[in-house]
Design a protein around this motif. Sequence first.
Motif, short mmCIF file in Angstrom:
data_model
loop_
_atom_site.label_atom_id
_atom_site.label_comp_id
_atom_site.label_asym_id
_atom_site.label_seq_id
_atom_site.Cartn_x
_atom_site.Cartn_y
_atom_site.Cartn_z
N UNK A 96 13.21 0.97 -0.22
CA UNK A 96 12.48 1.80 0.71
C UNK A 96 11.33 2.46 -0.23
N UNK A 97 11.68 2.88 -1.30
CA UNK A 97 10.81 3.53 -2.18
C UNK A 97 9.89 2.48 -2.76
N UNK A 98 10.09 1.19 -2.97
CA UNK A 98 9.16 0.19 -3.39
C UNK A 98 8.30 -0.09 -2.06
N UNK A 99 8.71 0.12 -0.95
CA UNK A 99 7.78 -0.11 0.27
C UNK A 99 6.97 0.98 0.43
N UNK A 100 7.39 2.30 0.06
CA UNK A 100 6.42 3.57 0.34
C UNK A 100 5.48 3.29 -0.69
N UNK A 101 5.81 3.06 -1.94
CA UNK A 101 4.74 2.94 -3.25
C UNK A 101 3.86 1.91 -3.03
N UNK A 102 4.45 0.69 -2.39
CA UNK A 102 3.57 -0.42 -2.13
C UNK A 102 2.34 -0.15 -1.13
N UNK A 136 -4.58 2.95 -1.11
CA UNK A 136 -5.39 2.95 -2.39
C UNK A 136 -6.49 2.07 -2.57
N UNK A 137 -5.93 0.80 -2.50
CA UNK A 137 -6.76 -0.55 -2.73
C UNK A 137 -7.82 -0.48 -1.47
N UNK A 138 -7.18 -0.09 -0.22
CA UNK A 138 -8.08 -0.06 0.98
C UNK A 138 -8.98 0.93 0.74
N UNK A 155 -1.35 -6.77 -3.31
CA UNK A 155 -1.16 -6.57 -1.75
C UNK A 155 -0.07 -7.48 -1.26
N UNK A 156 0.51 -8.49 -2.12
CA UNK A 156 1.49 -9.56 -1.80
C UNK A 156 0.69 -10.31 -0.76
N UNK A 157 -0.24 -10.65 -0.83
CA UNK A 157 -0.92 -11.78 0.12
C UNK A 157 -1.60 -12.69 -0.49
N UNK A 158 -1.86 -13.69 0.24
CA UNK A 158 -2.64 -14.92 -0.36
C UNK A 158 -4.07 -15.31 0.61
N UNK A 159 -4.89 -14.82 0.19
CA UNK A 159 -6.04 -15.07 0.99
C UNK A 159 -6.61 -16.57 1.16
N UNK A 160 -6.56 -17.22 2.08
CA UNK A 160 -6.93 -18.57 2.28
C UNK A 160 -8.41 -18.84 2.17
N UNK A 195 0.74 0.88 -8.58
CA UNK A 195 1.77 1.59 -9.38
C UNK A 195 3.14 0.92 -9.70
N UNK A 196 3.45 0.66 -10.86
CA UNK A 196 4.82 0.05 -11.16
C UNK A 196 5.49 0.76 -12.11
N UNK A 197 6.78 0.21 -12.22
CA UNK A 197 7.64 0.81 -13.29
C UNK A 197 7.76 -0.13 -14.50
#
Lengths: 895, 210
Positions: free
Chosen positions: A549-555, A561-563, B29-34, B48-50
């Motif tokens: 869930x944390x990953x989903x929220x962060x994503x 952010x990107x939008x 975004x975990x997506x692939x634009x065609x 943001x990642x760990x």
Amino acid sequence: MKTTLEDRVHKIISSEDSCRAIIEVRKTKNSHPRVIAVICPLDSTSHTECALFTFKSRVFSSKLMIRNIVPILMDFKAELLGDGQFEISFQKKNKLKKVGYVCQDVAFLGSFLQTLLNAQQIASSCKFDTLSVATGKSHAWVLARYSEEDQAIKHVYNIIQMNVTGKLSTQDGFSRTASGANAQLSIDPIIVSFLTGAARSEWIHRQLMQREDEFTELRPVSVKICSWNVGAVQGPVSASQLQQWLGKDNDCDLISVGLQEVVKLNTNALMVKESSSESRAWLEAISSAIGVPDKYMVLVSRQYVGIYHFLAARRELLVNGVIRDVQCKAAGCGILGQFGNKGAISIRATVYNSGICFVCSHLAAGKTQVAAESGGSDLHQLSSSSLSSNDGSSIGPDGGNYSEYYPTDVPATIEGHDIIFWYGDLNYRIEAGRQRVLELIQGGSLEELYNLDQLFQQRMEGNVFLGYKETRPNFLPTYKYDAGTDDYDTSEKQRAPAWCDRILWNCKRGSCKQEHYARHELTASDHRPVSAKFNLEVTRVLTDKLSQVGEQVSRSLDHMDNQCTPNVELDIKSINFYDVHYRCTQKQSAMLRNTGQVFVHYRFILDFLKENSAKRWLSIEPRYGLLMPGESRSITFKVRVGDEAARVLRGIKQELQETLVLQVEGGNTLFVSITARCLATAYGRGLDELVTHRYPIRYSGIHVDGKSGKVMPLPKEVWRLAGAIFERGLKDDNIFLKYGEPKELLEIRECVDTGAPFADHLAPASFAAALIQLLRSLPNPVIPPEVRVECVKQHQSKERCFRILSQMPPINLSVLVYLVSLLRELLKHREENKLSPETLALIFSAVLMYPETVDLSVDDPSSEGELMTISDDIEPRADLTKEQAILLHLLRSDG
Amino acid sequence: MSQFEYIFKYIIIGDMGVGKSCLLQQFTEKRFPEDQPHTIGIEFGTRVCEVNGKVIKLQIWDTAGQERFRAVTRSYYRGAAGAIMVYDITTRSSFNHLATWLTDARNHTNPSTVMMLIGNKLDMAKQREVSFEEADAFAKDNGLIYLEASAKTGQNVEEAFLRTARKIYENIQSGALDLNAAESGVVSNRTRSNRIKAGQTPTNASSCSC
């Protein structure tokens, strides 16, 4: 003064707002005065939301201008530094910003600061913070009413930028599309791009709390609470007796035992705060009664004067790490608040992921405690007392990247816990005489008795134990017996029986059900012991699911952010201007559109590449600006090659390629390719260079005759233009006096550059204009500056001037001689062409010398037309300039 | 503790059409634009990642691949903590150009910039024109981290970006990367003052005045 200031402020601010306090200040003693005011809305729902406005006085008007708006939030501070100086501080972009002011009206300063302080206190109690502003939960009025104030909005934007963008885009009618991922999120995606640092983690935390169900489960936990005022019996009672009270084959997960009066409460004992032989004996007795260490493990055994508190847990729970962060703290509230004859020992533990607190207390006896001052405040004092007896560090659960967002910290106070048990000798009595109480007991009317119970009454009135629950005891009052007997107090005091010994609970999260509540017939003390069993459901965090869930929220936050990255699109990728002629403006336009969700500030960068910079020939309008989401703007790209550009570009190949960089602040960057064919021209080049070209300039790249070393006596361009004037214009009454036709000028320049013959329709005046333009485009004048300076010194002597001029470089001299002879020829026909030597001297002194009085170094700004040529920027003057005088020598002389 | 401690700036470079923007989209975004249009300029993505227990924000600058913009694009390389070089395993020429891209990157980044090589379009391995071994050898010769990935399926994409981040983080830990250096490409929460701003005017473009 104060009233006028106030009037002035009210003229500026919205009629829906009012000014609470106002003062005139300066940043330093000598700086311009400013007016600062505390403004709040008039309407009752938002009148607590104050903001500090700073106004600038306009120089020539009494009208004020909003310069800055700072919402007054929790972290706002105002501090008096003395000597009329004070400082305000607030959070701005995650940083503490401090602004100091000086005020000369010290009389008003006090009340002003008081108002500020009040506003801050309100903000604190209402919990106004940047997040509340950002989400529009507070201070929305600032934006709604003052977003037009250009200056102010910039400053508001600094502070509450998130909200600004949100509002503005809504006003703009721009609709956002929430994709599946962020549809569930409760806050506006607009603001998310600004969520950094603490705000970000706070936001993730809130999101996680909303989705708690997804990564937690409820686990059953059973708790047994046992309490007894042992009345300082000598030595503990037998194990079998204890088991009667504590239970024989306990299956509860947690057992808490609270004793009161484990020692005699004489004055000596009051100062003994820690363990004693009594407490050690009790520990031993209780432990063996419940089955320590085979079945249970002792978590806490603690004495505080008369109070003894014991907590044990089933072995498995400890082995499996279900119970963590066990802490214990004692607090006295007896005589002087120091002595421990009365007080409490609290034990807290984290069970799975819930905080459970056990409070065993012995409160003051007698009716006095009913009064709010006594019992009430004891309770208040105890329940709000800090629990962090340890260093405060706690061990979080293992694993789970997002566990840090879940509140596993040990709560700072008793009331911060999820489930609280509060029990002990609470010393509440029954509001009735001994006789009446005994009657009710005998009659079995426990319900009626309970209605007379002080604790019950006080709780119903909301004075004590708010939020706590107790089931009605269906057992007889536990106090006061003659020790060792089943008789209520037979001593002289003849005390009325009472339910002194009670067990209450407060469940804030999870669930808590009481299974039984009973007293036990142990007669050793003047109190009977009580016990209760509870079945709880507490929260357990599933770390794997929490991570998910944390990953989903962060994503989703990243997604937003990107939008929210500023983004623009231009409807063309490249611009081709094809042929670009000297001094001919060409325009093309493109649509720039803000395709993002936040407003953008764009800027075209021209001198991106230093060499061959496009900035000499390309201009962009508007080159920078602000675009609201969805807003479009037409951008005009204009190409114009003037003298300077022509000079710079002459060396390079004709095909111009430039990459224009369109930068968006904080966002994407677009490249725009610019292509143009810059047609070679003689204009803008020096005499030295022109004489090396035997063939027309346009084709000089093909005929590389510049290198042959052959030099022409005179630039053929001068020769051709002068020749055309000589042939066609000697008697023309417009020549050198009227502007040239732009179209004709272009045509003539083309002929000069390509070598094509001049067409018959071209007017003589146009040739004159073309000649003047050519001479003006020279990087250096025909009469070089050093020569001019010398001549000017000798301007009265014709001979000396001639001598100086004759020493000029041969090319310059031959051009001068050639031009002078043309002018003389013109003067021979002065009846027809109306020219005078003075006029020609005026025009040509400027063209041939670039005297300081006329600045010809820059391209004419009115580049649209080609109308400029001759005397448009030379003011006719009554007295002759020195340069004019020199020219007159030349025109009048025969030599 | 839950705030990000570092911001790493990445650049993605490589020939036009190798899938740079798609890799970015897949990662962020975990997506692939065609029908991803050519990038004409610079696009941004963040995530943001760990990494090794630290919360890190990756700020990724995706650049235009066209040759004609090379000169301008280069000026965006400066201050990158990680450079992701991409070629298309089904297009020989994109691999052949890597040497140029590498030289370019080396010349315009700093010595501590972590270089990662991605052979993209692993989903189209049947049309492969560049073998894993050959690219691996190239990577080894040039000290690059190397992975084959697919922006379409997402295979190895996460791994590629995170491996680079781990390497940068290790460099910080070991002191190989000096956080105080002007163009380290890393912004620490403690040195926020000189944070990277997306869309910052490229360093060699002085204030424009035209």
